[in-house]
Write an enzyme that holds these catalytic residues in place. Structure first.
Site, PDB file in Angstrom:
ATOM      1  N   GLN A 121      41.735 -15.966   1.411  1.00 33.59           N
ATOM      2  CA  GLN A 121      41.409 -14.567   1.713  1.00 33.59           C
ATOM      3  C   GLN A 121      40.980 -14.450   3.171  1.00 33.59           C
ATOM      4  O   GLN A 121      39.796 -14.443   3.484  1.00 33.59           O
ATOM      5  CB  GLN A 121      40.275 -14.115   0.787  1.00 33.59           C
ATOM      6  CG  GLN A 121      39.831 -12.697   1.003  1.00 33.59           C
ATOM      7  CD  GLN A 121      40.407 -11.758  -0.014  1.00 33.59           C
ATOM      8  OE1 GLN A 121      40.582 -12.122  -1.155  1.00 33.59           O
ATOM      9  NE2 GLN A 121      40.702 -10.554   0.406  1.00 33.59           N
ATOM     10  N   PHE A 122      41.962 -14.348   4.084  1.00 31.00           N
ATOM     11  CA  PHE A 122      41.624 -14.289   5.503  1.00 31.00           C
ATOM     12  C   PHE A 122      40.812 -13.046   5.851  1.00 31.00           C
ATOM     13  O   PHE A 122      40.102 -13.031   6.851  1.00 31.00           O
ATOM     14  CB  PHE A 122      42.882 -14.381   6.377  1.00 31.00           C
ATOM     15  CG  PHE A 122      43.615 -13.085   6.542  1.00 31.00           C
ATOM     16  CD1 PHE A 122      43.360 -12.272   7.641  1.00 31.00           C
ATOM     17  CD2 PHE A 122      44.556 -12.674   5.611  1.00 31.00           C
ATOM     18  CE1 PHE A 122      44.032 -11.068   7.803  1.00 31.00           C
ATOM     19  CE2 PHE A 122      45.225 -11.477   5.759  1.00 31.00           C
ATOM     20  CZ  PHE A 122      44.968 -10.671   6.859  1.00 31.00           C
ATOM     21  N   THR A 123      40.838 -12.027   5.008  1.00 30.38           N
ATOM     22  CA  THR A 123      40.087 -10.800   5.313  1.00 30.38           C
ATOM     23  C   THR A 123      38.576 -11.002   5.243  1.00 30.38           C
ATOM     24  O   THR A 123      37.824 -10.137   5.693  1.00 30.38           O
ATOM     25  CB  THR A 123      40.516  -9.629   4.402  1.00 30.38           C
ATOM     26  OG1 THR A 123      40.304  -9.984   3.044  1.00 30.38           O
ATOM     27  CG2 THR A 123      41.985  -9.285   4.619  1.00 30.38           C
TER      28      THR A 123
END
Length: 145
Positions: A78-80
């Site tokens: 989850q790069f966010t």
């Protein structure tokens, strides 16, 4: 490395309508490798989560770790989680590790978690995923190492 951990009764992740990973009672772990992270942070995060006492004991207190409980995990990249929202209305993600390094560290974290005795399934790095879960408690913990 950053993680958002949710204690779940069940969780699953789909890609293009197909379930590619799931867990029963245990953890949903959303994980993000940050700029400058290396194998050390991946191993530290896995060790911390394996020992994190967020499951209830017989007295109803959060006193048991995933190891103690025998639970499993669903790990989703989850790069966010690297979002910078301090200015403007559009989050910036430049603090996230570059994609190739993020994928490598995501896999390293998952290997380290398994090495800590936590069985886990995964999402697919970089894919558009649909995550379903039933949060137990609800218990949601933010970790950073």
């Amino acid at each position: 490395m950053r993680a958002l951990i949710q204690r779940v009764t069940r969780a699953s992740v789909e890609v293009e309508g197909t379930v590619i990973g799931q867990t029963g009672p245990g953890l949903l772990i959303l994980i993000c490798a940050m700029q400058g992270d290396d194998d050390t942070q991946a191993a530290q995060m896995a060790a911390k989560i394996a020992k994190l006492r967020i499951f209830q004991d017989d007295a109803g207190k959060m006193n048991l770790s995933p190891r103690d409980k025998g639970g499993s995990a669903l790990v989703v990249s989850q790069f966010t989680l690297a979002a910078d929202t301090r200015s403007g209305n559009r989050p910036g993600f430049s603090a996230a590790a570059p994609p190739a390094e993020g994928d490598r560290l995501y896999r390293r974290f998952t290997e380290a978690l398994r090495g800590e005795g936590i069985p886990c399934e995964t999402g697919r790095f970089g894919a558009s995923m649909q995550v379903s879960l039933v949060n137990d408690g609800p218990v949601t913990i933010w970790l950073e190492v």
